[in-house]
Design a protein around this motif. Structure first.
Motif: not given
Length: 487
Positions: A112-123
Motif C-alpha cells: 500500500g505504499d508507493g515509496s516502498t514499492t519503488f525502492m524495492i523494485t528499482v533496487s
C-alpha cells in the motif's frame, strides 16, 4: 483569473522540466513563487510555503528513513536472492525483464505504499537494466503504472478517501471494481510485453550464460590491457568500468560514482558501474543476519499495513535497528549513512520543493477555482453520465492536484451533480479511482521522486514517456468498468 493562472503555472512547470530548461527542484520553487506574486499575494508566500512544508514534513521524514532502511537492506544482501531469481528467469531477455518489472512492482504494491514499492523494485531491477543497457524510463514508467493500478487497494489511500468523502463503505467501492482493475493490470502487463519486445529488437537478446561469459571476457581484457571490452555487435555491451557516472542509489554500498577509466585497476573494476548490489563478495553483506533482516522487513511492512504506528515512526525505528544490528561499529554506521546520503538529500529536497508548489496552489485558491471551473463547464446533458464524466476528469484532476484535494474537494461536488440526475454516490466513487495510474507520476506525488531519483532518470524524461501510456491505462480501466456495468 485564478483559474487561468493556476493552469498557466502548472503548464509552465511541465514545459520547463520536460524541455530541461530548469531542474525539478528549481521549477517547483521558483515558478509558484513567481505566480504567487502575479496573483497579488506575494506577501503571504511565506505562510503558504510553511503550510505546505508542514503538510509534507511527515512524508519527507518517512522517505528519508525509508531510503536509509532499504539502502541498508540492499547493502546487507536482503534482496540479492530476488535479483538472482529474476535474472535467471529473465535470461537477459529485455522483454522478460520489462514484464518482470511490472510483476514485481504489482506484487510489492500490496503493502500500500508507493515509496516502498519503488525502492524495492528499482533496487532489484536497476542493475539488470544498466547491465543490459536498457531504457531506464521504461523501468520507471512500467513500475509507476503497475503501482498506480494497485494503489486503488482499500489501504492504498484513494479508495479510503473516496469512502470517507462520500460516507460509503470502502468494500462496496473496491470489490465491484476488481474486474475492471484486473483488466487494467493485465493491460499494464501486455504493454510491458510490447515495450519489452521493442527493447529486445533494439538491443538483441543474450542468454544468462552469454552474459556471464561476456562479463568474464571483459574482465580479462581489462586486466590484461586496459581496453574497453566493447562487444560492438549490436548486442548488449557488457563493458566494465565504462563510467556512466551512476551512483549508488541502488544500494551499491559505496558512495562513489563508477570509475571513468578502469585502466586495469581491479578495485575500480569491482565498482562495476554501480552494480555492487549483485556483487556476492561485497564487504557489507551479512549472510548470518539474513533471516533477522527478512523478519524485520516483514514486521515493518505488517506494522505499516496494520497502522500500529505512523509510517515515519516505523521507518525511523526500523532504520535505527537495522543499522545497529547489522553494523554495530559506529564508523560502519556512518559509512552506510554517507553511502545513501545523496539519495536522501535528493528525494527529501524534492519533497520540500514540492511543498512550495502545493502550498501556493492551495493557499492562493487556484486549486479550488480550477476544480469549480471544470465542474461548471460540464454540459447539462451529461448529467445522467456523471460517473463516466468523473472517470474522465479524474485523469487531469488527480494529476494536477493531490488525492486529498480531489477526493475531499472535487468529488463531493461531482457526486452532488450526479445525484441530481440519479447517479448513485458509489458509482461516482468507483469512477473516481480510474485516474490513479496517471496520478502516480504526478509532480505532486512524493513517491515519484523516489522512483526517478533511485533510477537516475530525469523527471521530464519520465513524464514524456509515461503520460500517454498511463492515460491509456486509465481509459482501459474506465472502459472495462462501463462494459462490466460497474460504472
Amino acid at each position: 483569473m485564478l483559474t487561468i493562472l493556476g493552469f498557466a503555472m502548472i503548464a509552465t512547470f511541465l514545459v520547463l522540466i520536460m524541455m530541461k530548461k530548469m531542474s525539478p527542484i528549481a521549477a517547483l520553487v521558483l515558478i509558484p513563487a513567481l505566480f504567487c506574486v502575479f496573483v497579488g499575494k506575494g506577501a503571504k508566500l511565506g505562510d503558504y510555503v510553511l503550510d505546505g512544508v508542514t503538510d509534507l514534513a511527515p512524508t519527507a521524514a518517512m522517505l528519508m528513513f525509508a531510503i536509509v532502511y532499504f539502502g541498508v537492506m540492499i547493502d546487507v544482501g536482503l534482496f540479492d536472492p530476488i535479483v538472482r531469481g529474476i535474472l535467471k528467469f529473465c535470461k537477459a531477455d529485455p522483454m522478460r525483464i520489462v514484464v518482470g518489472t511490472a510483476l514485481l512492482a504489482a506484487i510489492v504494491s500490496l503493502d500500500g505504499d508507493g515509496s516502498t514499492t519503488f525502492m524495492i523494485t528499482v533496487s532489484a531491477m536497476y542493475p539488470l537494466y544498466k547491465r543490459l543497457k536498457m531504457s531506464l524510463v521504461v523501468m520507471t514508467g512500467v513500475a509507476a503504472m503497475a503501482n498506480g493500478v494497485m494503489n486503488t487497494l482499500p489501504w492504498g489511500g484513494p479508495t479510503a478517501r473516496a469512502a470517507t468523502a462520500l460516507k460509503l463503505d470502502a468494500s462496496e467501492i473496491f470489490v465491484p471494481m476488481i474486474p475492471a482493475l484486473l483488466v487494467g493490470l493485465l493491460f499494464v502487463f501486455g504493454l510491458s510485453y510490447v515495450l519489452g519486445v521493442r527493447e529486445r529488437r533494439r538491443l538483441g537478446m543474450l542468454t544468462l550464460d552469454e552474459v556471464l561469459e561476456e562479463e568474464k571476457e571483459s574482465e580479462t581484457v581489462l586486466v590484461g590491457s586496459g581496453g574497453s571490452g566493447d562487444s560492438g555487435d549490436g548486442k548488449v555491451s557488457m563493458r566494465k568500468g565504462g563510467g556512466t557516472g551512476a551512483g549508488t542509489g541502488t544500494g551499491s554500498g559505496s558512495g562513489a560514482a563508477a570509475d571513468s577509466g578502469a585502466e586495469g585497476d581491479t578495485e575500480d573494476d569491482a565498482e562495476d558501474d554501480g552494480f555492487q548490489g549483485l556483487d556476492p563478495n561485497r564487504a557489507t553483506l551479512r549472510p548470518k543476519l539474513y533471516w533477522f533482516n527478512a523478519l524485520l522487513t516483514v514486521a515493518l511492512l505488517t506494522a505499516m499495513i496494520m497502522e500500529w504506528l505512523p509510517i515515519p515512526v516505523l521507518f525511523l525505528l526500523g532504520a535505527a535497528l537495522a543499522l545497529t544490528v547489522n553494523f554495530p561499529n559506529i564508523p560502519d554506521q556512518k559509512a552506510r549513512l554517507a553511502a545513501h546520503a545523496d539519495n536522501v538529500l535528493n528525494v527529501s529536497g524534492m519533497v520540500f520543493a514540492a511543498a512550495v508548489f502545493t502550498g501556493v496552489l492551495q493557499g492562493t485558491g487556484m486549486v479550488d477555482n480550477m476544480a469549480k471551473w471544470m465542474v461548471d463547464v460540464i454540459p447539462a446533458g451529461m448529467g445522467p453520465h456523471m460517473a463516466i464524466v468523473t472517470g474522465v476528469l479524474s485523469l487531469p484532476l488527480t494529476y494536477f492536484m493531490s488525492n486529498d484535494g480531489f477526493y475531499f474537494g472535487v468529488l463531493p461536488v461531482l457526486a452532488e451533480a450526479g445525484a441530481a440526475h440519479g447517479v448513485s454516490p458509489v458509482e461516482m466513487a468507483r469512477a473516481s479511482l480510474v485516474g490513479q495510474p496517471l496520478h502516480m507520476s504526478s509532480p505532486l506525488v512524493p513517491a515519484v521522486y523516489v522512483l526517478v531519483g533511485m533510477a537516475k532518470v530525469e523527471f521530464g524524461d519520465h513524464t514524456k514517456f509515461v503520460v500517454k501510456w498511463a492515460a491509456l491505462t486509465c481509459l482501459v480501466i474506465l472502459g472495462a468498468g462501463i462494459l462490466f456495468g460497474i460504472i
